[in-house]
Each structure stands twice: as C-alpha cells, then as structure tokens.
Enzyme design. Structure first.
Site, PDB file in Angstrom:
ATOM      1  CB  SER A   1       0.146  -3.204   6.120  1.00  0.00           C
ATOM      2  OG  SER A   1       0.145  -4.586   5.931  1.00  0.00           O
TER       3      SER A   1
ATOM      4  CE  LYS B   1      -2.243  -5.345   8.512  1.00  0.00           C
ATOM      5  NZ  LYS B   1      -0.958  -6.040   8.370  1.00  0.00           N
TER       6      LYS B   1
ATOM      7  CE1 TYR C   1      -6.334  -6.727   7.058  1.00  0.00           C
ATOM      8  CE2 TYR C   1      -6.117  -8.289   5.261  1.00  0.00           C
ATOM      9  CZ  TYR C   1      -5.541  -7.494   6.221  1.00  0.00           C
ATOM     10  OH  TYR C   1      -4.183  -7.452   6.355  1.00  0.00           O
TER      11      TYR C   1
ATOM     12  CE1 TYR D   1       3.652  -5.284   7.252  1.00  0.00           C
ATOM     13  CE2 TYR D   1       5.334  -4.496   5.753  1.00  0.00           C
ATOM     14  CZ  TYR D   1       4.005  -4.723   6.058  1.00  0.00           C
ATOM     15  OH  TYR D   1       3.040  -4.374   5.159  1.00  0.00           O
TER      16      TYR D   1
ATOM     17  CB  VAL E   1       3.056  -5.504   0.538  1.00  0.00           C
ATOM     18  CG1 VAL E   1       3.572  -6.277   1.718  1.00  0.00           C
ATOM     19  CG2 VAL E   1       1.577  -5.645   0.359  1.00  0.00           C
TER      20      VAL E   1
END
Lengths: 303, 303, 303, 303
Positions: free
Chosen positions: A61, A64, A188, A239, A257
């Site tokens: 993540s 991103k 992605y 998160y 993660v």
C-alpha cells in the site's frame, strides 16, 4: 540518535510476537515475525540505521503515495478528484462498502484499495509496461536509487490471488470510474510488488519532507504534491488506525501489509521502518510502536 | 497582513450568496448571509481584524474541542477513548449510522455529535451547572476573556428542537456508553450556545498554537492535550470536508453551524473566522474559502 | 376469464409509457415498451391468452428459480443454505452491500444476484455446457416444451457487459463461497439468456402450483422444492417491491428485467406475463399492475 | 390433533435449555425457560391445548399486528404507507440503521420497532388512554375475550428501560414522521404490555384465518386488512428469521420477545404458542420448532 534507534529496536522487537504476518500470499507469510529495522535520513544529510535494515520487502500500500503523485502530475487535480474523494473513511483498508453508499462508485480517498485502483488507472503510458516504468522511475528518483525493481514472485502471487481487487475493479468499471479493468489491475499488482529497503523508504520520506527534493538535490516531485500526499498520509495513511497514529505520533506516515512504513517529518527527516508482523488494523505492530516512541522522544509531532 | 485580510474579506464575502444559513433554530436563520469577519492573533502578540468582527455568534460544534480538553483533564486517555474512538468518519456530522456498525454504540470520534455527547457526559461536576461553569471557565481562560457567556435564547431553541441529539443520547444510554441522558443533553445544548466573537476564536486558536498558553501567559491547557485536539481538528474538524480542507489549507481548524471557524497554526498564530452562510457540508462557505487562501498566501500549511 | 384477460391487457398496456426499458444490453432496449401479454394455464387444463403472447423474451432473473431447484436437487438443503441465506433483503436487486455487513460473504438469499451466482456455482456437471444442459432440461420439462433454448445474442451481450456480476463473483471467490469464477459467470450469463414465451412461463408456474407436476403429468420437481421456491417468490421474487406485491397481489411471482413475470397460484393456476417497460424497482410496470388486478378480481391471494 | 400436540410439546420442550430468556426487564427474565404451551382453534370450532397454556404473557411485538390493523381502519392505506414501507428488511428487529439509508426517516415496514412506532402514532383518539382503549377493544374483540388487559408491572418496566425505542421515536420526530414523541412511546409501551394466553393468540389467529370474523361470528376486522397483516406476518413476522420460517413452516406468524407466537392458517385454524426461551433472532426457540413440525405434519403450508 544511533543509540536511541538501537534501543527502540531492541525494546519493540518482541512486539512482533503479538502480531500476525500477512498470509494471503506465501512470500509475506514466510517472513520472520521478529524482524524489525529502522533507517533515518535527516535534512542535514545524516543517516542512521538500526536492526534488520538490509532486508528487502515490497511496497504494497505504500505504493499508493507514489501513484497518486504521478496521477496528479499527469492530470489536473479536478480530473483526479472527480473520480476519487479526499475524505478519510473510518473503514478497513479493504472495504468495498463505501463504494455504494456515497456518490455511486466514487471511492472515498486514494489510500483505500478502490481509490488506489482509480489512481492507477489514471497513470499515463502507451502500455502497462510503459506505465509501470514511469512509476518505477518516480520511486527510483525519490529514493535516489536506480536499482529498485519489481519482486516478480510477489507480483505473480498477488496477481493469482487478488480476487477482492478484481471485484473492486469490475465494480469501478460498472460505474464508469475506470476504463480498462485488466490493465489497471496489472499495473496495480506490479506497483504493490516493488521491492525496497528501510533505506529507500527513509530517502523517499526525506524527499517528501524536503518538498520534493531528493538526496541528490534534484526536485523530483512538485512542491504542492509533496504536501498533498503528506496530508493524505496523516488522515488516511495507517488504514483505520490513522486517527490514533496521528494523535500518538503526529507525523505523516504510510504503511503496507508487508510491514513497511514510510514516515516523513516536514523539514526534518524521512524514516523507513520494517517489521512484518501486523496488528489487527494491518499496520506493523512493532514498527508502529517504535515510530510513536521515536516521535514522542524527539518531539517530532507537526501539531 | 492587515491589507491581506481586508482584501480576502472583500474577495470572499459574496460567496455567502451561494451558501445557506442553518435554519433549524430561528436565531441562526436570521443572520446576514453576507457577513464575513476574520481576526488573527500571532505568537508575536500582533492582532489584525477585518470585516464583521464585532458580531457575536455561538460556538456550536466548535465547543467539542473544549469539552474534549476538559474530559481529558478529568479522566485518563484510556477512560475517554474506551467510550469514543479516534478515527475520522467520512460521514456527515449528524450521522447516527456509525453507532451501530462498528463496536456497538461507540461513536467513531469526539467531533461527531454522538461522540461529543459522550465527551460531555464525562465532564466532572456535581450539577449540570457546575459542569457548565467548568466548560465556561476553560473557554474564558483560553480566550483570555472573562465576559464570555451563554446565549440563552439560542440555548432554549436548541433544547426545544434537538430531536436528533436526543435520539443519539438515548441510543448511547441503551449501549451503556453514557449514564444520564438528560444532564448530558442539557450540558451539550448549553455548550453549543456559548457566544463568542472572531477575536475570542483567534485567541483560543493562539492558545492551542502556543501549546496551551493563553494571551496572559498562563498555561491553561496541558501541552499534550493542546496537541491532541489539533490532531482531531485536522482529521475531523471540518465535518466530512475535513480531508479536503487539510489538503487545501493544511491547518488545524474546527467549524460550527453558526458559521464560526477556529484555526490554529502551530507556533505561529490563531485565527477566528465568522461567515454564517454554509456550504453543503455545514462549513462557512466564505470563511472556509478565506482560510484556504490565507493559508496558501502565507504558506501556513503544517505539511 | 378470456374476456377478463383481454380487458386487463387493454387497460394496463398504456402504463408501459411510464416505464423504462432495461438498456444495459441492446437486445432489451429494442423492445416495444407498449407490448403486453398474459397467458394462464389452470389446473383443470384450461388455457387463456391475451395480448402479445407469441413474443419471445429471456428469463433473466426468473432463471434464479430454476437454478435454485436444481442446486437443491444436487445437494442437501444445509449445503446450499450454508452458502446463501433465506432472508429477504429490502435492498435493490443488484446491491453488493449485504455481502459485507452480514456473515462475511454470504448473500442474503438466492434471488439477489450474488445469491444466484452462488446457486449457479452449485449446479453439478462436468463442463459448463453439461451444467447448462441440465438447467435447460429442467426448464423444458417444467414448461413441457423441448424447444426452449438460449438466445445467443443476448447471452453474448450479457457476457460482454456484466461488470457488476463479475465484481460479485470475484468477491464471492475472495470469501471462499464459490470455487470457480469464470465457469460460474458463464453458466449465469447463459441461464439468464434462456428464451421463453408467456405460454412457457404459465406452464412453469402451473407446474409449481401442482407441486412439481408438469402438463404431461410427469413429476419433474420434488414436491418440497416446488413449495420452497414459491416461498422465496413471495418474500423476494419482485426485487425490493416484493413486500408490496405480496400485499396487493398475494401470489408467488418472480420477475426479470426482460419484463417477464412467472406467477404460481397454489393448486389453481400458472400465469405468464410479459411487458418490457419496467418500473423503478425493475419489475414490468404494466405486467405487475395487470397481475395485481387479476389476483384481486379472481380472489387469488393465498392469505 | 390432541395427541399430536401433546407429543410435540414433550418433544420440543427441552429446546428451551438452548434458548435465552429476554432479560431487558425483570418480568421477562423470571420466566421458566422450559415452559411450552400450544392452543389450536379450528374453523370448525374445535379447540385443542397442550402444555403450559394457562400462563399469561405479554404481547410485545405481536401487538404490532393489531395496531397496524387499527391504523389502517383509521386512515387510508396511502396515508399509512407514506410513512412506513412494505418491504422486509433482513435486519435485526431493533436495527435503527435502515432509517437513514433509505428514504430519510421512513422505516422499512410496520413490523420493525421503528415502523411500529409510526403505526402507533397514527392511531386515533383524544388521549393516550383513549387510544389504548381502542387497541384493547380490537384485541378483545379479535380474541373474543373482554378480560384482556395491560400487565402494568411490565408496562412500567418497559417504560423505564426503553432507551432504544426512545431513541427511535426522537429520530422519527426529527424527520417529521411522527408528531408527538411522548404519547407515541406511551401507547407503544402499553400495547406491548397487553397480557394474553395461548388461547387468546389462537382465537386471534383464527379471526385472521376467517378473514376478520371472530369466535362469536362478528366481523371485527375488515376482510382486506385480515389479509394484509397475514402478508406482513409471512414476510416479516419472525424478525430476521422470517424467510426461514416461511420456508419451513409456510404459515403467517408473528412472534414477540415474551416468547409468544400467533399463527394463522388461512381458512383453517389459529394457533397460539408460548415458550419464553428465545433463539438468537428473538423467536421462541421451542415454540418455533413446534410450529414448524406441526405445519409439516398437518401439511398446513400455504405454498
């Protein structure tokens, strides 16, 4: 600083026992749950490392942040924020729910998976590989490390098991938010599999802290965008523990993660952390605790 | 600075035409939608005002900042955050929904109404009036203005029409999150009706910017709490436009449906804004725009 | 009866003007919105038709009744209802939401799309075509018409545009509720594209009304299953207008976005209706009105 | 029939051990969890009882059927269904959630608490007591038992603890769906506390089965309304186990948290059941099982 980092690594390393490795792909599940490393790069050019820093891990993540920068370099803000919102969600990172209740199909922000898929779909390039090379190029420039590349085993595992992301991509297609499902997913899965070290994360955090200027002194991210992504890192970077982390650490950070966290202290330093055992919200359990204490000890809060 | 404020007031005042006065109680609906005022107090002791600053208005949701400080002075953090969360919500300010889907009954954060009711229930005092006096005392000390008091017409109107808040208080009682429904509501309606001016808001914002030290040099808020509430102001201070405001203004701010906004720029200044016409998210339409431009012009972003 | 049907068709036909053709695939959007037909087959062996009955149309959601029967012939009830619930939803037919809030991934009932995908995944057969042939065989036996087949243009259109169903299938895979995404979708798109007439629907409704015995006197559906699906038809057969339809018509019915409705009056008759213009809930606007009046006139309510 | 009922009571009585008494008020928590009784009244005038039938218990949610009848006698259907929907919800009986997501404030159906509050608010009468007398009068007429009255200890307990219902009533007031919060709640708490026996429930179920005609031959409920409420009983009568009960029992029934169930088999019989230990959905655990087996044995399903 060196002594402090050594001490914090030793103090927090055991927290890994209370966490859980991500296990949706084998590569993440094979990590050592007690691994913990931290690297700091300061604006003065100093560098400190402690613990398991040579270990490479994937961005997941954390990627991103970089695709958001690139999408905003490729399009004006309106074009991007027409398709993905700016608001924190208070929902788990992998929730599909918010897609439907708010304005149809528009993900709440670019840091949840659905929003990140939208962002990836906006990155320019003739082919998926062209687009990936542009992401890699940004990441390499920010980290000032041209060796950074994809971990292809992780990429293939992600690709083989990413049902939830496939679900979301089709849902976004249904609502006309993205155009091409397959190329979006392909990019992605690849961006998530970019392999880095704590050193790379610290360099990238420093680049954001210096408003886009990397270790070689090049401006590789527009000043405004360096700010904008740090804002998302504060409001949504951890998160649905982002609020808590903002309160106790008070610094922009983004986790993945894989157990990595990239933190950026404006005008002061970049910090890269790695600790693969996760808490129930999906953040590195030992890494998050280390960062909170580091921030409190050094009074790094931006508030 | 004075010239800049004058210019911004003139430039943004007309936006009030595109906004809407809160009309759930008569006192708010009778305001002049084109009113706009701003006051700045800097850490250097300078003070600037432009526009309609003598106008008094009620704190409404801005009061949530002060009761949170007081509840955290009355109890340790765990006791408070056991009953109300720390996470931004992405939901409208008056949503009751999040009460039920997450851990039963626990509001997501102290800046949504349900969370603010929980916070008010935690403020110590033998009677509702004792408790109110403690809130007033904190507000007066932070603003360094002992004249601040309740607007009793607004209080009585809130009390007569607050069905949604009554609904939420009963819901919280059902879940055992609050003890006494009536005294909680009573205090809540009163805290919302505390009347202030832009000058007061600027002083209170400055007090937070100076980590709890007011204009008279007294430390009236614990340093850690001054930080903590600014964090909530960034992540949840502008209802479900908090993310957008953080991106474009980059400074901790809290708005109320009366049209007031209190902003706090760490180590630099406090800003009070008043413009009663609201955008669809419930924030002052002209006041928000003015603050964004002020922050960008003076480079106030904390990111 | 014949006079009544003729009258009802003329009376309700114009309601088609207030409805809307499904337009997600071209074949549905090209229908005549004023088309309206009805066929009744009684347990006494009488048959009546009025309006546009020779028109063929595709089953769409009506197919969910038949696949549910087949899945329950292939597995015991527990195996099926472990994976899909029995409760009405109160949500639109295409909602993905309920997947996440209730027990993770388990669709609320077999009549919403997510639930129907689960059901299709449970139908036995070596290949997708084997499984389709078994569905076709059941449909042909219930309708006592061996000519029934797939409309392949509709099938190909569904397949090319079914992003939402693809999204749901991947989501179900993520939760381990279905095994194979592609074969499930393939069968689902094909079952939706089975072409029938009002006469076929009436025969199938009669078969259910006779507890599984078709026009030739063969028992083609187990008695208990004929009952079970009529229960679902009452509670969930008309999307999120099922409650209203149960109140005003009082008979088990299942509609599809093609504009077909199959109704079954226990021990009395089967009714097939076709009117392609839909109301906002996705049911035939003229067909639904006709059925309500027919039921009230003939006192068909089961309540 | 007598032998069957005796056998079913003995067979299912022990299931009470696996259930749980409602304990939100003391009166419900003091029941014997192994109590189980059933009474049947047939259209032929026969009457059968087995088990613990003399026990009196309160109607609780079963009262929702009678107030709905009365509201529909007092207003035309449009006036009622403008304020409360007709669709099953798939949500727990005490959910407040559906109030907000669908059309603002309109409860999904009259059998969930929010919907029943709306219904109670529509019952005509000068005072709360006038309105209560009208409800009592309907209940007494349907049961053909003029002795039926309020259990005032239960009423006072409900009133003292009904925070969730108070929450919902204020919420409905906020949306303008009900006018007076206090009188609505007062009537609601009283209607829930009407005390009956299995015999009364069986008589009332028979009255509905005979389309509104009671044991004395009087028509006390309009024919259309007797049908309408049986429809709601099938789709929403057993909380969010209604779908399952419709499948396995196939008869209109309404349960209450006191452990009572009123069932009505059209044109055949009324059944009253009492077993205070509840399953996790809030229905009598032994009573529901008994009813399912009774229906299957006697082939009572309406489908």
């Amino acid at each position: 600083m060196q002594a402090l980092l050594d001490e914090l690594v030793e103090k927090h390393r055991e927290k890994g026992q209370d966490g859980k490795l991500a296990d949706y792909i084998p590569q993440l599940g094979e990590q050592n749950p007690l691994a913990l490393g931290v690297t700091v790069h300061t604006v003065e050019g100093e560098e400190f490392s402690a613990g398991d820093c040579p270990v490479a891990f994937t961005l997941q993540s954390i990627s991103k942040v970089f695709t958001l920068i690139l999408a905003l370099m490729d399009h004006d803000e309106e074009a991007v924020f027409d398709r993905v919102g700016m608001e924190p969600s208070g929902d788990p990172f992998n929730s599909i729910y918010k897609l439907e209740v708010d304005s149809p199909g528009k993900p709440l922000n670019p840091m949840i998976n659905a929003g990140a898929l939208v962002v990836s779909s906006l990155i320019r390039g003739r082919t998926v590989d062209d687009r990936l090379q542009r992401v890699l190029s940004l990441v390499r420039n920010m980290a000032d490390n041209q060796e950074i590349d994809i971990d292809s085993a992780v990429y293939h595992s992600e690709r083989a098991t990413g049902y939830r992301n496939r679900a979301m991509a089709h849902f976004l297609k249904e609502y006309g938010i993205i155009d091409d499902v397959e190329s979006t997913l392909e990019l992605y899965f690849q961006q998530c599999a970019i392999a880095v070290t704590c050193d790379d994360l610290a360099q990238m955090g420093l680049c954001l802290a210096r408003l886009g200027v990397n270790a070689s002194g090049e401006s590789v991210v527009p000043r405004e965008l360096a700010r904008l992504v740090k804002t998302f890192m504060i409001t949504t970077g951890m998160y649905n523990a982002s609020g808590e982390f903002a309160i106790y650490a008070g610094i922009p950070a983004k986790s993945g993660v894989s157990g990595g966290i990239m933190a950026s202290v404006p005008e002061k330093m970049g910090i890269g952390v790695f600790g693969p055992a996760l808490d129930e919200k999906g953040n590195s359990i030992a890494g998050g605790a280390l960062l909170k204490e580091l921030s409190q000890t050094l009074d790094l809060s931006i508030f």
